[in-house]
Scaffold this motif. Structure first.
Motif, PDB file in Angstrom:
ATOM      1  N   LEU A 220      -0.550 -42.334   5.840  1.00 58.58           N
ATOM      2  CA  LEU A 220      -1.695 -41.460   5.542  1.00 58.58           C
ATOM      3  C   LEU A 220      -1.497 -40.052   6.086  1.00 58.58           C
ATOM      4  CD1 LEU A 220      -4.838 -43.747   6.080  1.00 58.58           C
ATOM      5  CD2 LEU A 220      -3.523 -43.341   4.014  1.00 58.58           C
ATOM      6  N   TYR A 221      -0.718 -39.924   7.175  1.00 51.83           N
ATOM      7  CA  TYR A 221      -0.514 -38.608   7.787  1.00 51.83           C
ATOM      8  C   TYR A 221       0.083 -37.606   6.803  1.00 51.83           C
ATOM      9  CZ  TYR A 221       4.553 -39.283   8.080  1.00 51.83           C
ATOM     10  OH  TYR A 221       5.878 -39.453   7.767  1.00 51.83           O
ATOM     11  N   ILE A 222       0.824 -38.111   5.828  1.00 53.45           N
ATOM     12  CA  ILE A 222       1.490 -37.236   4.851  1.00 53.45           C
ATOM     13  C   ILE A 222       0.471 -36.390   4.083  1.00 53.45           C
ATOM     14  CG2 ILE A 222       2.884 -37.232   2.732  1.00 53.45           C
ATOM     15  CD1 ILE A 222       4.214 -39.797   3.769  1.00 53.45           C
ATOM     16  N   TYR A 223      -0.736 -36.892   3.954  1.00 53.93           N
ATOM     17  CA  TYR A 223      -1.742 -36.223   3.132  1.00 53.93           C
ATOM     18  C   TYR A 223      -2.779 -35.484   3.975  1.00 53.93           C
ATOM     19  CZ  TYR A 223       0.626 -39.367   0.016  1.00 53.93           C
ATOM     20  OH  TYR A 223       1.615 -40.020  -0.680  1.00 53.93           O
ATOM     21  N   LEU A 224      -2.416 -35.216   5.252  1.00 53.89           N
ATOM     22  CA  LEU A 224      -3.272 -34.433   6.124  1.00 53.89           C
ATOM     23  C   LEU A 224      -2.618 -33.072   6.360  1.00 53.89           C
ATOM     24  CD1 LEU A 224      -4.334 -37.134   8.744  1.00 53.89           C
ATOM     25  CD2 LEU A 224      -5.488 -36.447   6.635  1.00 53.89           C
ATOM     26  N   PRO A 225      -3.410 -32.012   6.433  1.00 54.60           N
ATOM     27  CA  PRO A 225      -2.873 -30.647   6.525  1.00 54.60           C
ATOM     28  C   PRO A 225      -1.861 -30.463   7.652  1.00 54.60           C
ATOM     29  CG  PRO A 225      -5.231 -30.582   6.151  1.00 54.60           C
ATOM     30  CD  PRO A 225      -4.880 -32.020   6.397  1.00 54.60           C
ATOM     31  N   GLY A 226      -0.686 -29.972   7.299  1.00 53.31           N
ATOM     32  CA  GLY A 226       0.319 -29.601   8.280  1.00 53.31           C
ATOM     33  C   GLY A 226       1.058 -30.751   8.933  1.00 53.31           C
ATOM     34  N   LEU A 227       0.771 -31.987   8.568  1.00 57.14           N
ATOM     35  CA  LEU A 227       1.368 -33.135   9.255  1.00 57.14           C
ATOM     36  C   LEU A 227       2.412 -33.880   8.435  1.00 57.14           C
ATOM     37  CD1 LEU A 227      -1.758 -34.728  11.011  1.00 57.14           C
ATOM     38  CD2 LEU A 227      -0.243 -32.903  11.821  1.00 57.14           C
ATOM     39  N   ALA A 228       2.615 -33.489   7.198  1.00 60.19           N
ATOM     40  CA  ALA A 228       3.477 -34.252   6.283  1.00 60.19           C
ATOM     41  C   ALA A 228       4.877 -34.491   6.828  1.00 60.19           C
ATOM     42  CB  ALA A 228       3.549 -33.541   4.934  1.00 60.19           C
ATOM     43  N   ALA A 229       5.429 -33.525   7.567  1.00 57.03           N
ATOM     44  CA  ALA A 229       6.796 -33.672   8.081  1.00 57.03           C
ATOM     45  C   ALA A 229       6.817 -33.996   9.568  1.00 57.03           C
ATOM     46  CB  ALA A 229       7.582 -32.384   7.824  1.00 57.03           C
ATOM     47  N   LYS A 230       5.677 -34.436  10.116  1.00 55.94           N
ATOM     48  CA  LYS A 230       5.565 -34.584  11.563  1.00 55.94           C
ATOM     49  C   LYS A 230       5.352 -36.021  12.020  1.00 55.94           C
ATOM     50  CE  LYS A 230       5.954 -30.170  12.448  1.00 55.94           C
ATOM     51  NZ  LYS A 230       7.066 -29.641  13.266  1.00 55.94           N
ATOM     52  N   GLY A 231       5.735 -36.983  11.204  1.00 49.63           N
ATOM     53  CA  GLY A 231       5.524 -38.381  11.560  1.00 49.63           C
ATOM     54  C   GLY A 231       6.167 -38.767  12.882  1.00 49.63           C
ATOM     55  N   LYS A 232       7.430 -38.357  13.084  1.00 51.80           N
ATOM     56  CA  LYS A 232       8.135 -38.707  14.312  1.00 51.80           C
ATOM     57  C   LYS A 232       7.476 -38.054  15.531  1.00 51.80           C
ATOM     58  CE  LYS A 232      12.688 -39.515  12.247  1.00 51.80           C
ATOM     59  NZ  LYS A 232      14.114 -39.099  12.212  1.00 51.80           N
TER      60      LYS A 232
END
Length: 398
Positions: A220-232
């Motif tokens: 779900l984080y992928i579809y939140l502002p500014g977080l798409a590339a910040k999973g790790k």
């Protein structure tokens, strides 16, 4: 029955006296069963909005197109909403049409999770057609009916599932959890402001650490502002013990964990469409946090940061560096002994300077005030007009 419900029982009774059904519904019912404090008490009724308005003297149309009327009773506002059914959802958030109905069960059936689909009558007896009480007993978040259908109707429900996981420390039922993974892409249709409301509530829940990890694991984080590339980066936050942080502190902590530059931090906060005042505060707190990694707070930095930001920055710093958490007493003792706490306390104005030096207004005034401000903070000069004037004149002579 909870005292908040008891106060509102006369509203139910008045609706029933006029031939209608009426029940307590929603989050207040869920929280009362769990044993949490409750705030707003919501009422569902078979009466239409016009019928409700004829029964009660003081009402306000707050969402009448959706069946909601605000009833003012003994100085308290209560949302009274007509039983309703909803047609097909057209934008993954709102139904194309709302239809008023007379059936409680059909009204409960349209709700998101079983724990939120319980009604109470005026005697405190539960009407629970979808086993919400069982879900609460098992501490589970379960959708009413098929999870895929509920999330396709309203994609924001996925964020609500994680928010409730954070707030209530309930597990997300397996089928519901799998549906989060399959339907995450639907969040792109949801307004950022609505996602922010749910995300903020998630960030201050007691179980926020696991909720943030679920945010990553479900995608779900992928579809939140500014977080798409910040999973790790989000997953890496799990190693820290950040219990007790306020909402603003959580944002500053997360921004630090995302390894962002100062301009990037500002861009992300703006992309969440936060109020400008909130963005300014979080950015300022983030800057003081980064400064704290360089040095301890001294008199000048403590004065400039202010008590709350200094305490917050130091608290986050201790979490990130995994130091034993201090109470902040030493910092507050240092703050308490500052000669002034704010520029408004400085016994100096621009008019004073122009009068003393017989010079017109200009940039020199700001520079001079800042110089005096620092001198007062460091106790080089007393915070009185006479002392400041004497000190300035002596400095200029030198």
């Amino acid at each position: 029955m909870n005292i908040a419900f008891q106060r509102a029982v006369p509203i139910l009774e008045k609706l029933e006296d006029n031939g209608f059904e009426a029940y307590f519904v929603g989050g207040a019912v869920r929280d009362a069963i769990i044993g949490r404090d409750i705030s707003d008490v919501d009422i569902a009724t078979s009466a239409t909005p016009d019928e409700v308005k004829k029964i009660f003297l003081k009402t306000v149309d707050v969402g009448i197109e959706h069946g909601t009327v605000l009833v003012l009773f003994q100085g308290e506002p209560y949302e009274v909403t007509t039983f309703r059914a909803e047609s097909q959802y057209v934008d993954f958030r709102r139904p194309a049409e709302v239809k008023f109905i007379r059936n409680l069960i059909e009204d409960l059936q349209r709700r998101d999770f079983t724990m939120n689909s319980i009604a109470l009558d005026k005697h405190g007896v539960a009407i629970d057609p979808f086993s919400g009480m069982e879900a609460i007993k098992l501490k589970q978040i379960v959708t009413v009916g098929k999870a895929d259908e509920r999330f396709t109707e309203d994609a924001l429900r996925m964020m609500r599932a994680l928010r409730f996981h954070s707030q209530l420390n309930f597990d997300i039922e397996r089928n519901t959890y799998e549906a989060l993974k399959h339907n995450g892409h639907l969040l792109q249709h949801i307004a950022v402001e609505r996602k922010l409301v749910e995300f903020n509530k998630l960030l201050v829940g007691n179980n926020r650490k696991q909720a943030l990890q679920h945010l990553v694991d479900t995608g779900l984080y992928i579809y939140l502002p500014g977080l798409a590339a910040k999973g790790k980066h989000i997953s890496a936050l799990e190693e820290y013990d950040y219990a007790g942080l306020t909402l603003e502190e959580m944002w500053a902590f997360i921004l630090y964990g995302l390894k962002l530059t100062e301009p990037e931090r500002k861009i992300i906060l703006k992309s969440w469409r936060m109020p400008a005042k909130t963005i300014k505060y979080i950015l300022s707190l983030s800057e003081w946090l980064h400064d704290r990694f360089t040095a301890h707070f001294n008199k000048q930095s403590l004065y400039q940061a202010g008590k709350q930001k200094a305490l917050s920055a130091n608290r986050i710093y201790e979490i990130i560096t995994k130091q034993e958490r201090s109470s902040g007493e030493a910092l507050m003792e240092q703050y308490h002994h500052l000669p002034i706490k704010d520029r408004s306390e400085l016994q100096l104005t621009g008019d004073d300077l122009m009068d003393w030096f017989n010079k017109p207004a200009g940039p020199w005034i700001k520079a001079c005030i800042e110089e005096v401000e620092e001198a007062v903070v460091y106790s080089k000069v007393k915070n009185t007009k006479d002392s400041i004037r004497e000190w300035l004149l002596r400095c200029n002579q030198n």
